[in-house]
Design an enzyme around this catalytic site. Structure first.
Site, PDB file in Angstrom:
ATOM      1  N   HIS A 185       0.714  -1.148  -0.078  1.00  0.00           N
ATOM      2  CA  HIS A 185       0.302   0.288   0.272  1.00  0.00           C
ATOM      3  C   HIS A 185       0.999   1.047   0.076  1.00  0.00           C
ATOM      4  O   HIS A 185       1.881   1.142   0.889  1.00  0.00           O
ATOM      5  CB  HIS A 185      -1.422  -0.257   1.407  1.00  0.00           C
ATOM      6  CG  HIS A 185      -1.717   0.920   1.127  1.00  0.00           C
ATOM      7  ND1 HIS A 185      -2.469   2.006   0.672  1.00  0.00           N
ATOM      8  CD2 HIS A 185      -1.709   2.666   2.522  1.00  0.00           C
ATOM      9  CE1 HIS A 185      -3.197   3.092   0.550  1.00  0.00           C
ATOM     10  NE2 HIS A 185      -3.033   3.372   2.062  1.00  0.00           N
ATOM     11  N   LYS A 201      -0.407  10.546   0.848  1.00  0.00           N
ATOM     12  CA  LYS A 201       0.339  10.290   0.502  1.00  0.00           C
ATOM     13  C   LYS A 201       0.164  10.539  -1.435  1.00  0.00           C
ATOM     14  O   LYS A 201       0.442  11.148  -1.924  1.00  0.00           O
ATOM     15  CB  LYS A 201       0.136   8.582   0.144  1.00  0.00           C
ATOM     16  CG  LYS A 201       0.909   8.518   2.153  1.00  0.00           C
ATOM     17  CD  LYS A 201       0.768   6.921   1.772  1.00  0.00           C
ATOM     18  CE  LYS A 201      -0.311   5.889   1.944  1.00  0.00           C
ATOM     19  NZ  LYS A 201      -1.024   6.704   2.883  1.00  0.00           N
ATOM     20  N   ASP A 205      -2.201   4.144  -4.334  1.00  0.00           N
ATOM     21  CA  ASP A 205      -2.588   2.663  -3.913  1.00  0.00           C
ATOM     22  C   ASP A 205      -2.055   1.578  -3.163  1.00  0.00           C
ATOM     23  O   ASP A 205      -1.682   1.021  -2.794  1.00  0.00           O
ATOM     24  CB  ASP A 205      -3.874   2.816  -3.451  1.00  0.00           C
ATOM     25  CG  ASP A 205      -4.845   1.966  -3.095  1.00  0.00           C
ATOM     26  OD1 ASP A 205      -4.936   1.815  -2.385  1.00  0.00           O
ATOM     27  OD2 ASP A 205      -5.924   1.902  -3.183  1.00  0.00           O
ATOM     28  N   ARG A 255      18.008  14.890  12.569  1.00  0.00           N
ATOM     29  CA  ARG A 255      18.542  16.253  13.160  1.00  0.00           C
ATOM     30  C   ARG A 255      20.115  16.509  11.889  1.00  0.00           C
ATOM     31  O   ARG A 255      20.301  17.340  11.004  1.00  0.00           O
ATOM     32  CB  ARG A 255      18.151  16.926  14.035  1.00  0.00           C
ATOM     33  CG  ARG A 255      17.167  16.588  15.562  1.00  0.00           C
ATOM     34  CD  ARG A 255      16.097  18.193  14.679  1.00  0.00           C
ATOM     35  NE  ARG A 255      16.252  18.743  14.867  1.00  0.00           N
ATOM     36  CZ  ARG A 255      15.682  20.259  15.190  1.00  0.00           C
ATOM     37  NH1 ARG A 255      15.477  19.573  16.466  1.00  0.00           N
ATOM     38  NH2 ARG A 255      16.279  20.784  15.107  1.00  0.00           N
TER      39      ARG A 255
END
Length: 329
Positions: A142, A163, A181, A247
């Protein structure tokens, strides 16, 4: 979930290559379980020692011409011997078609006789390539697969995270959709995965509030791609104040798909954040890494050199000539 081992039917081959069926209709569901192909020369000459019954037999003008030059009795014997073996199917190329004696035995043995106007050499090459592709391990996932600056980016995340909306913004910015999808993923070698759409989902996208839209019709053929190698996974997730996010980007995180490691970045999503731009930058940064330039590593190296240059080394104290070693008052 993996979809191995490989097996397709003759019917699927007939549909894929638009082959014409002449006889042996009862055998259209015969399985094809190998990517290798029989090309028929030795078998029609009466040599069957190395005939593999799992392989499709492909013949063309040279083989048909050879059969025509045989006497009727010998030709009938050779065909009977050949089709005694449970071949999945026989494909006639070069605009050749089976004669009555061929068709009669094929109906009896449930061996489909198919034909194509394509040259034999081309048909063998296309069929072999198709069977190799079908024999490779594959799975479905998916997500949304897009091509960004030539990099195959698989967008993943929970349903509703954004998405499809992110992919739509990327398309508006000139990038291309592969599939929305359900992504079909096939392993092509030990280091590469190819993603492509199911035939039904091709060119389509679901946008909440709009429904199903056709990207090709809306944005043109330049906005879609039929398939692409998966180079990078971008995991979209809701920003959590309790989670620590990378980071610096010094260490590369990987996701294993079909035993292939794909670099993965996690992007926290918040309202108003331009996720599509971050995906673009992630793609460009991944391309730089492929070229041997790692921004985080370069920065860390520069920082280490700066620190080693700016902080003086301490020299051990050995005392002065007047130092007697007694504690001072």
């Amino acid at each position: 979930m993996d979809k191995s081992p490989f097996s397709i039917t003759v019917r699927e081959l007939m549909d894929e290559f638009s082959l014409i069926l002449h006889s042996g209709e009862n055998g259209l569901d015969n399985p094809v379980t190998t990517q290798a192909i029989n090309e028929g020369s030795l078998e029609l000459a009466g040599y069957f020692e190395f005939l593999d019954c799992n392989k499709i037999l492909v013949i063309g003008t040279p083989e048909i011409s050879f059969l025509r030059n045989l006497s009727e009795d010998v030709r009938r014997l050779r065909l009977t011997q050949l089709m005694f073996f449970p071949l999945p199917a026989i494909i006639f190329c070069d605009r050749e078609t089976p004669k009555k004696d061929f068709s009669r035995i094929a109906d009896e043995r449930a061996i489909p006789l198919l034909s194509t106007p394509s040259p034999k050499s081309s048909m063998v090459q296309m069929l072999h390539h198709y069977l190799i592709e079908k024999s490779m391990p594959f799975t479905t996932m998916h997500g949304v697969l897009v091509e960004v600056y030539g990099i195959g980016v698989l967008l993943k995340g929970k349903s509703g995270i954004g998405k499809s909306e992110c992919a739509l913004e990327l398309i508006k910015r000139g990038h291309r959709l592969v599939v929305d999808d359900v992504v079909s993923i096939r392993k092509v070698n030990m280091k590469s995965l190819i993603g492509k759409p199911d035939s039904l989902l091709k060119h389509h996208m679901e946008i909440r509030g709009l429904g199903i839209i056709n990207i090709k019709e809306l944005f043109g053929i330049g906005a879609i791609s039929e398939q692409i190698q998966i180079d990078l996974i971008v995991e979209l997730e809701a920003l959590s104040p309790d989670k620590s996010y990378d980071r610096l980007g010094v260490d590369t995180v990987y996701t294993d798909i079909l035993e292939v490691r794909i670099p993965t970045v996690n992007i926290p999503v918040t309202h108003g954040k331009n996720t599509s731009v971050i995906v673009e930058v992630a793609s460009m940064n991944h391309h730089l890494k492929q070229q041997g330039y790692h921004s985080a590593h370069r920065f860390l190296d520069s920082l280490t050199k700066r620190l080693s240059r700016d902080v003086p080394c301490e020299t051990p104290y050995h005392g002065s000539e007047q130092d007697t070693g007694e504690p001072q008052q």
